[in-house]
Structures are given as C-alpha cells and as structure tokens.
Design a protein around this motif. Structure first.
Motif, short mmCIF file in Angstrom:
data_model
loop_
_atom_site.label_atom_id
_atom_site.label_comp_id
_atom_site.label_asym_id
_atom_site.label_seq_id
_atom_site.Cartn_x
_atom_site.Cartn_y
_atom_site.Cartn_z
N ASN A 17 1.20 -0.17 -7.72
CA ASN A 17 1.56 -0.03 -6.30
C ASN A 17 1.47 1.41 -5.80
OD1 ASN A 17 2.10 -2.72 -6.49
ND2 ASN A 17 4.32 -2.53 -6.38
N HIS B 281 -4.48 0.05 -2.55
CA HIS B 281 -5.10 -1.19 -3.03
C HIS B 281 -4.97 -2.32 -2.01
CE1 HIS B 281 -0.86 -1.79 -4.01
NE2 HIS B 281 -1.10 -3.08 -4.04
N ASP C 13 -4.23 -6.38 -2.36
CA ASP C 13 -3.69 -7.27 -3.39
C ASP C 13 -4.73 -8.30 -3.83
OD1 ASP C 13 -1.18 -6.08 -3.45
OD2 ASP C 13 -0.28 -7.51 -2.04
N HIS D 72 -2.61 -0.81 0.93
CA HIS D 72 -1.26 -0.28 0.93
C HIS D 72 -0.99 0.43 -0.38
CE1 HIS D 72 -1.06 -4.35 -0.74
NE2 HIS D 72 -0.01 -3.97 -1.45
FE LIG Z 1 0.29 -4.60 -3.47
#
Ligand SMILES: [Fe+2]
Length: 279
Positions: A92, A96, A98, A246
């Motif tokens: 995180n 990236h 998801d 994010h």
């Molecule tokens: Fe993520």
C-alpha cells in the motif's frame, strides 16, 4: 439533510455532505457511482457507520466483493485484526491500482477510518483519467497500443526490497498479467494503467520499457492529479479503482491504524478486447 457536493481539488476529489439515512436509502446511488468515476475519490465526513451499515451502503453501489477474509477487509498491520493478510499492506505504500493480478479489477472500494496513527498515514489518490487526457499527443500516440506485464512481486519492490523465499513463494502464487497501458473505457474515456506492479513493456527493451513506465508513473502522480487525504476518525472514502491509483504515506506500523474496507465488484476489464475474445 440533503446531498451537497464540494470539490476538494480541481482535478480529483469531492466531499459529499449528507447523512447515513440518505446513504443507506440508495436514493443517490447512481449519482454516487457517477461522481466516483468523474471525481476519482469521494469523502464523506461526520457520518458514523458500523460494519453492517457500511456493507448495506456498499450494496447500494453494486455487488460486494469478498476479499478472502469476508466482506469487510481490515486494512491494518495489527495481526489480531488481520491474521493472514496483514503482510499484503506493505504494497500500500507504493502507487498502485488494486488487483492488477486479475483481468477485471474491483470498480470501487470504501474505507472507513476506525483507528489512526498519530502521524503520517495520509492516503493519496492520483486521477489516471486526468493524467491521460493531459498527455502530449506524441506520448498518447507512443503508448496507444503498448502492453505491460504486471507482477505482484513488483508491488513490494519499494517496501520489501529484500524479500524472503517464503514471501517470494507466496507472491508467485498470483498470476502475472499483461494489460494495456491505456485503458479504453466503455464510456469512451481513456485512463492510464500505471501501477507499481508494472515491470516491463511487451516487445520493448527492458531498460527502455522501465524508463517509459517510470516516466508515465511520474507524470500520473504530478501534484495536480493527486488528492492527499488527511484522515479523521470515522471518515469514509470511496475511490474509483478503475480511474485512480492510490498509496499511503508512511506511519508507525505499531500504532494499530485500522481502516475497514468494503469493495464493489468491477465489471470493466483492463482490456475490453479480451472480453470480446472470451465472450
Ligand atoms: Fe490498494
């Protein structure tokens, strides 16, 4: 209460002023989906939602994704809260999208802040539609048909530079994927598929491909495309996983920071032509 919108920056992020009843009623669900796509990320502040309410609200936006640990995924390094999946949170810290290890990623996710770190831990969102739209025409032409290899291991290259054999073995269970660099959405709009999981460009020299990917990543995360969220307890954020990247800024991993995440299943593949092939 009604339903008011206030833009947080010109290119990304909008705050919604409303209440739990309005959100749970679904009366603005279509508008919320459309705002999620057009603004990248939505903030709802001052609304208290428990897990049941968060799930009910998520269902108004679309089918709920089971994250492998149930429908409410705990974003935390606290092993008591997330015994089997906490380690994935290292990814995180890097920009990236998801689930680039799938063909059709989630449409949107909803975060609800339950415990915060005293410092750091801001979540940042970069609008990959706006970044694509602003690219010089020669860059649009250059990347128009490029295909990119994504590997889960690459998602951890910044946060875990020296992985153990066990970590490598775990990550390699996720399939490598090839996605276009430009996402052609059903709406006719285009966005960049940039993510730290991207490793190389198909048919291009490795160094040249890596340099182009790094240049696109730097472009897509220029300050004008980024909203930095300073969390308050109870904040609810909705983001479009098909039109933003994010990441989270560093924080004390022992602080017990905990966000409850629910996710709306996606229905747009990274590569729409592949959908036609398999249809
Ligand atoms: Fe993520």
């Amino acid at each position: 209460m009604g339903f008011e919108t206030i833009d947080l920056t010109p290119r990304v992020g909008t705050q919604i002023e409303t209440d739990v009843e309005t959100l749970l009623s679904g009366s603005h669900a279509a508008q919320l989906r459309s705002l999620t796509e057009s603004r990248g990320v939505l903030l709802i502040r001052g609304v208290v939602m428990d897990d049941e309410q968060q799930l009910a609200f998520t269902r108004t936006l679309g089918p709920v994704f089971d994250a492998g640990s149930g429908n409410v995924y705990k974003v935390t390094f606290d092993k008591r809260e997330s015994p089997s999946l906490w380690e994935y949170n290292y990814g995180n810290f890097s920009w990236h999208i998801d689930r680039t290890d799938t063909d059709t990623p989630p449409f949107a996710s909803i975060l609800n802040a339950k415990r915060l770190a005293p410092e750091g831990g801001q979540t940042e969102f970069a609008n990959t539609y706006a970044a694509y739209e602003d690219l010089p025409e020669e860059d649009k032409a250059l990347i128009e048909r490029l295909q990119v290899v994504h590997k889960l291991a690459s998602s951890f290259k910044e946060s875990i530079p020296d992985p153990t054999e066990a970590q490598l073995a775990k990550w390699s269970q996720h399939a490598d994927k090839v996605h276009p660099l430009v996402w052609r959405h059903r709406s006719g709009r285009k966005s960049l598929i940039t993510s730290t999981s991207a490793t190389q460009i198909v048919g291009m020299d490795d160094a040249e491909g890596a340099a182009l990917l790094a240049r696109m990543m730097a472009w897509a995360t220029r300050p004008e495309y980024v909203y930095v969220h300073e969390w308050q307890l109870g904040d609810i954020l909705i983001w479009d996983n098909t039109g933003t990247m994010h990441r989270v800024r560093p924080y004390d991993l022992g602080a017990g920071r905990l966000l409850h995440r629910t996710t709306v299943v996606g229905d747009e593949p990274f590569d729409p032509s592949r959908e036609l092939e398999t249809a």
